[in-house]
Design a protein around this motif. Structure first.
Motif, PDB file in Angstrom:
ATOM      1  N   PHE A 178       0.739  -0.946  -0.001  1.00 40.55           N
ATOM      2  CA  PHE A 178      -0.020   0.027   0.082  1.00 40.55           C
ATOM      3  C   PHE A 178       0.886   1.233  -0.004  1.00 40.55           C
ATOM      4  O   PHE A 178       0.671   2.179  -0.650  1.00 40.55           O
ATOM      5  N   GLY A 179       1.840   1.086   0.786  1.00 40.52           N
ATOM      6  CA  GLY A 179       3.011   2.315   0.635  1.00 40.52           C
ATOM      7  C   GLY A 179       3.438   2.485  -0.574  1.00 40.52           C
ATOM      8  O   GLY A 179       3.395   3.868  -1.163  1.00 40.52           O
TER       9      GLY A 179
ATOM     10  N   MET B 109       1.888  11.341   4.304  1.00 41.36           N
ATOM     11  CA  MET B 109       3.109  10.194   4.342  1.00 41.36           C
ATOM     12  C   MET B 109       4.306  10.755   5.072  1.00 41.36           C
ATOM     13  O   MET B 109       5.057  10.249   5.759  1.00 41.36           O
TER      14      MET B 109
ATOM     15  N   GLY C 143       4.773  11.073   8.213  1.00 40.35           N
ATOM     16  CA  GLY C 143       4.842   9.860   8.842  1.00 40.35           C
ATOM     17  C   GLY C 143       3.485   8.970   9.886  1.00 40.35           C
ATOM     18  O   GLY C 143       3.338   8.222  10.303  1.00 40.35           O
TER      19      GLY C 143
ATOM     20  N   ARG D  31      -3.111  -1.882   8.311  1.00 42.35           N
ATOM     21  CA  ARG D  31      -2.406  -1.139   9.335  1.00 42.35           C
ATOM     22  C   ARG D  31      -3.630  -0.532  10.237  1.00 42.35           C
ATOM     23  O   ARG D  31      -3.215  -0.093  11.491  1.00 42.35           O
TER      24      ARG D  31
ATOM     25  N   ARG E  58       5.773   7.174  13.696  1.00 44.54           N
ATOM     26  CA  ARG E  58       5.201   6.118  12.926  1.00 44.54           C
ATOM     27  C   ARG E  58       5.107   4.776  13.976  1.00 44.54           C
ATOM     28  O   ARG E  58       4.119   4.078  13.985  1.00 44.54           O
TER      29      ARG E  58
HETATM   30  P1  AMP Z   1       5.511   1.998   3.864  1.00 43.74           P
HETATM   31  O1  AMP Z   1       6.320   2.297   2.356  1.00 43.74           O
HETATM   32  O2  AMP Z   1       4.568   0.854   3.781  1.00 43.74           O
HETATM   33  O3  AMP Z   1       6.304   2.327   4.972  1.00 43.74           O
HETATM   34  O4  AMP Z   1       4.606   3.417   4.000  1.00 43.74           O
HETATM   35  C1  AMP Z   1       4.586   4.614   3.829  1.00 43.74           C
HETATM   36  C2  AMP Z   1       3.640   5.612   4.255  1.00 43.74           C
HETATM   37  O5  AMP Z   1       2.408   5.437   3.451  1.00 43.74           O
HETATM   38  C3  AMP Z   1       3.044   5.371   5.688  1.00 43.74           C
HETATM   39  O6  AMP Z   1       3.743   5.950   6.367  1.00 43.74           O
HETATM   40  C4  AMP Z   1       1.515   5.915   5.569  1.00 43.74           C
HETATM   41  O7  AMP Z   1       1.488   7.393   5.595  1.00 43.74           O
HETATM   42  C5  AMP Z   1       1.154   5.209   4.140  1.00 43.74           C
HETATM   43  N1  AMP Z   1       0.455   4.235   4.399  1.00 43.74           N
HETATM   44  C6  AMP Z   1       0.936   2.885   3.820  1.00 43.74           C
HETATM   45  N2  AMP Z   1       0.157   2.005   3.943  1.00 43.74           N
HETATM   46  C7  AMP Z   1      -0.676   2.620   4.635  1.00 43.74           C
HETATM   47  C8  AMP Z   1      -1.972   1.780   5.084  1.00 43.74           C
HETATM   48  N3  AMP Z   1      -2.262   0.665   5.108  1.00 43.74           N
HETATM   49  N4  AMP Z   1      -2.936   2.617   5.681  1.00 43.74           N
HETATM   50  C9  AMP Z   1      -2.778   3.975   5.820  1.00 43.74           C
HETATM   51  N5  AMP Z   1      -1.640   4.473   5.542  1.00 43.74           N
HETATM   52  C10 AMP Z   1      -0.695   3.841   4.857  1.00 43.74           C
END
Ligand code: AMP
Length: 221
Positions: free
Chosen positions: A26-27, A48, A51, A83, A166
């Protein structure tokens, strides 16, 4: 699943390479949609960079947009999904469209301080979406992506003060998610502190992937 820098993306990449899974992070979906220039993705970017989790409705919109363009693949390894508990029915629905369901949830456990320390050495390639680490997974040439030869960068949300925020949010949101998957009998905790290959072997054992591969092979004969 797992706290920031628990090794989710690394393990997902190995599962994809060895067992042909399709990764849906999802990120990454959010970052890709930001690059694609969607108006709502721009709103997501602000959360994002701080954090914070992207609000669920906004996340669903952006993921929906991505899926409209790219479709839902089969045999998905999600990373960083669910999450918050409200994301679970969204994921269930997404998989049900293809007659699928969540089969197993792997949760990689690491202490918070380990998260902060690991992230300080982390590098990211915006061109290939690969993640590297000074100690645990160095690129062949320092500062350069093995796959594309482009320069590696630090993600905005990988800065230490942002990581602590985070982690705080992560733990707060985790409990109901864990409860839901535990009640389905599909929650598996794997120690995220040994070597990358030991963790991978443990995941293979938990998911019984070798057994499945052998069965498929003998059926093909
Ligand atoms: P990541 O690449 O998985 O570390 O995600 C980077 C950022 O994307 C996170 O810090 C959130 O801001 C956002 N994000 C990723 N996955 C989710 C999720 N399942 N729900 C809400 N925000 C998300």
């Amino acid at each position: 699943m797992g706290p920031p820098a628990s090794g989710k993306d690394t393990q997902a990449e190995i599962l994809a390479e060895r067992y042909g899974f399709n990764i849906m992070s999802f990120g990454e979906v959010l970052r890709e949609e930001v690059e694609h220039g969607g108006e709502n993705a721009k709103d997501a970017k602000e959360y994002m960079e701080r954090g914070e989790l992207v609000p669920s409705e906004l996340l669903f919109e952006v993921v929906g947009q991505y899926i409209d363009r790219k479709g839902v693949p089969e045999n998905i390894v999600f990373t960083g999904a669910a999450r918050r508990a409200v994301e679970i029915p969204f994921i269930d629905k997404l998989l049900a469209q293809r007659g699928g369901k969540v089969d197993a949830v792997i949760y990689l456990t690491i202490p918070d301080e380990e998260s902060v320390q690991r992230i300080s050495g982390r590098w990211y390639s915006p061109t290939s979406d690969r993640t590297y680490h000074d100690i645990y997974k160095p690129p062949k040439v320092p500062g350069i992506d093995d796959a594309t030869g482009e320069k590696l960068i630090k993600r905005e949300d990988d800065k230490p003060e942002v990581v602590r925020e985070r982690l705080r949010i992560f733990h707060q949101e985790l409990e109901p998610v864990k409860e839901e998957f535990e009640s389905r009998g599909i929650w598996y905790e794997v120690d995220g502190t040994p070597s990358i290959s030991e963790i991978h072997n443990q995941i293979v054992r938990v998911l019984q992937l070798d057994k499945q591969a052998r069965t498929a092979e003998s059926q093909a004969k």
